[in-house]
Design a protein around this motif. Sequence first.
Motif, mmCIF file in Angstrom:
data_model
loop_
_atom_site.group_PDB
_atom_site.id
_atom_site.type_symbol
_atom_site.label_atom_id
_atom_site.label_comp_id
_atom_site.label_asym_id
_atom_site.label_seq_id
_atom_site.Cartn_x
_atom_site.Cartn_y
_atom_site.Cartn_z
ATOM 1 N N TRP A 113 -113.132 -4.708 -32.265
ATOM 2 C CA TRP A 113 -114.151 -4.440 -31.430
ATOM 3 C C TRP A 113 -113.773 -3.575 -30.071
ATOM 4 N N ARG A 114 -112.724 -2.877 -30.552
ATOM 5 C CA ARG A 114 -112.307 -1.981 -29.377
ATOM 6 C C ARG A 114 -113.494 -0.921 -28.879
ATOM 7 N N ARG A 115 -114.094 -0.313 -29.952
ATOM 8 C CA ARG A 115 -115.056 0.721 -29.850
ATOM 9 C C ARG A 115 -116.424 -0.044 -28.951
ATOM 10 N N LEU A 116 -116.384 -1.081 -28.788
ATOM 11 C CA LEU A 116 -117.385 -1.865 -28.058
ATOM 12 C C LEU A 116 -117.074 -1.600 -26.501
ATOM 13 N N GLY A 117 -115.993 -1.181 -26.127
ATOM 14 C CA GLY A 117 -115.574 -1.030 -24.651
ATOM 15 C C GLY A 117 -114.518 -2.234 -24.478
ATOM 16 N N ARG A 118 -113.684 -1.717 -23.546
ATOM 17 C CA ARG A 118 -112.787 -2.818 -22.983
ATOM 18 C C ARG A 118 -113.268 -4.216 -22.440
ATOM 19 N N ARG A 119 -114.403 -4.093 -21.672
ATOM 20 C CA ARG A 119 -114.741 -5.260 -21.272
ATOM 21 C C ARG A 119 -115.468 -6.356 -22.307
ATOM 22 N N ARG A 120 -116.302 -5.576 -23.133
ATOM 23 C CA ARG A 120 -116.988 -6.640 -24.131
ATOM 24 C C ARG A 120 -116.103 -6.848 -25.212
ATOM 25 N N ALA A 121 -115.047 -6.113 -25.534
ATOM 26 C CA ALA A 121 -114.219 -6.521 -26.484
ATOM 27 C C ALA A 121 -113.239 -7.701 -26.079
ATOM 28 N N ILE A 122 -112.790 -7.676 -24.904
ATOM 29 C CA ILE A 122 -112.073 -8.916 -24.362
ATOM 30 C C ILE A 122 -113.163 -10.004 -24.217
ATOM 31 N N TRP A 123 -114.059 -9.932 -23.571
ATOM 32 C CA TRP A 123 -114.868 -11.223 -23.205
ATOM 33 C C TRP A 123 -115.525 -11.645 -24.705
ATOM 34 N N LEU A 124 -115.640 -10.779 -25.860
ATOM 35 C CA LEU A 124 -116.094 -11.514 -26.844
ATOM 36 C C LEU A 124 -114.732 -12.380 -27.555
ATOM 37 N N THR A 125 -113.910 -11.993 -27.552
ATOM 38 C CA THR A 125 -112.765 -12.751 -28.153
ATOM 39 C C THR A 125 -112.440 -13.906 -27.288
ATOM 40 N N SER A 126 -112.482 -13.573 -25.802
ATOM 41 C CA SER A 126 -112.219 -14.903 -24.826
ATOM 42 C C SER A 126 -113.129 -15.791 -25.258
ATOM 43 N N ILE A 127 -114.628 -15.508 -25.393
ATOM 44 C CA ILE A 127 -115.409 -16.582 -25.429
ATOM 45 C C ILE A 127 -115.246 -17.192 -27.150
ATOM 46 N N THR A 128 -115.052 -16.570 -27.825
ATOM 47 C CA THR A 128 -114.625 -17.104 -29.124
ATOM 48 C C THR A 128 -113.647 -17.805 -29.222
ATOM 49 N N PHE A 129 -112.599 -17.599 -28.737
ATOM 50 C CA PHE A 129 -111.374 -18.403 -28.604
ATOM 51 C C PHE A 129 -111.688 -19.712 -27.841
ATOM 52 N N ALA A 130 -112.359 -19.800 -26.577
ATOM 53 C CA ALA A 130 -112.541 -20.904 -25.977
ATOM 54 C C ALA A 130 -113.581 -21.903 -26.736
ATOM 55 N N LEU A 131 -114.507 -21.212 -27.448
ATOM 56 C CA LEU A 131 -115.348 -22.271 -28.302
ATOM 57 C C LEU A 131 -114.616 -22.839 -29.195
ATOM 58 N N MET A 132 -113.565 -22.176 -29.731
ATOM 59 C CA MET A 132 -113.000 -22.481 -31.119
ATOM 60 C C MET A 132 -112.203 -23.799 -30.964
ATOM 61 N N HIS A 133 -111.771 -23.818 -29.534
ATOM 62 C CA HIS A 133 -110.784 -25.115 -29.337
ATOM 63 C C HIS A 133 -111.868 -26.321 -28.932
ATOM 64 N N VAL A 134 -113.037 -26.233 -28.960
ATOM 65 C CA VAL A 134 -113.939 -27.337 -28.728
ATOM 66 C C VAL A 134 -113.693 -28.433 -28.000
ATOM 67 N N GLN A 135 -113.394 -27.841 -26.414
ATOM 68 C CA GLN A 135 -113.106 -28.789 -25.574
ATOM 69 C C GLN A 135 -113.770 -28.427 -24.351
ATOM 70 N N PRO A 136 -115.042 -28.937 -24.167
ATOM 71 C CA PRO A 136 -116.233 -28.343 -23.026
ATOM 72 C C PRO A 136 -115.402 -28.136 -21.723
ATOM 73 N N VAL A 137 -114.630 -29.395 -21.459
ATOM 74 C CA VAL A 137 -114.355 -29.401 -19.937
ATOM 75 C C VAL A 137 -113.175 -28.560 -19.784
ATOM 76 N N SER A 138 -112.413 -27.974 -20.854
ATOM 77 C CA SER A 138 -111.146 -27.201 -20.636
ATOM 78 C C SER A 138 -111.784 -25.760 -20.820
ATOM 79 N N MET A 139 -113.070 -25.517 -21.066
ATOM 80 C CA MET A 139 -113.779 -24.072 -21.239
ATOM 81 C C MET A 139 -113.283 -23.067 -20.103
ATOM 82 N N PRO A 140 -113.192 -23.224 -19.146
ATOM 83 C CA PRO A 140 -112.783 -22.385 -17.974
ATOM 84 C C PRO A 140 -111.361 -22.095 -18.469
#
Length: 317
Positions: free
Chosen positions: A154-181
Amino acid sequence: MSVNSRAGKTFLIAVILYIAASIIVGFSGVDAESEPIKMYAINALVTQVGAILLPSIVMMRGQDPVRYGFKRISFGQVLLSVLIGIGLFLAVTGINSLFTTAAEEVLGQDLSEMSTQLPPMDTPFNAVASVVLIAIIPAVTEEVLFRGAMLNSWRRLGRRRAIWLTSITFALMHVQPVSMPAFLFIAYFLGAMSYESGSTVPCMIAHFMNNAISLVLTWIAGRGAEEGSAASFSELMHAALLYVAIGLAILGISYGLFKQLCRKGRTEETDAQKCENVHMGMREAVPLAIACAMLALLGVASFMVTLIDFSQFGVVQ
């Protein structure tokens, strides 16, 4: 099929396998309390390797490994990655404590059941096994998927979008809503490290340091838990804020130096390439959205199960 669309479909496959692996581990018949090492070993094989690492390898098969961040880093980057890992541990622990303590205060309920129960390190074998299963393997498999295969696709999507997309998917993958931040915080830093260095190695080192320190300190704290009294809400919040402050101070210095070191020798062509921005197509967005929705529903369901007292319905005696 483009690299971008493969990333979205790969993540959807990883999520489906992750859910299936969780079911397999849950019905493995192994008692997590009496045989924690065995349970973590099964989880490492089925979930970490089978559901997370394997789809990444299939996606990257036949491609240049350097393209996905498999390249060496300097000794200076290694040292700074260790410091970043220490800073991340402090900041993430503080952030997680802030949100967990606040949630418990509002809900009036102990949410410790949602936390991952770590195995004991009371023998040399258990200590080594715990470090391998909890600190090393997840640091490698998760970084290969999120900061290796997905972020670099996703590098070609731009720095911000690439990092945020992987950050959100990483957080969701851990399935712990309270620990999302907390998961979003650490994932963003790891993504930034990968994006700046072009390598997944610094992320693996920092991820390992975070997990290893958490493992050791949690075990030490558990041994002395009976000796001290429970801390008050105010004391927990103050301690959490102190952790965050110290962690951010370490991160501010170490990541600043890491960023400068990574940018030395970077060519103008590389910078220009990283500034490209393209839109994500439907073939990429649809499987990604489905995977995120599945994880979000799973996280909400697990959170609700934790909150509900089934004993009042006669389910649990």
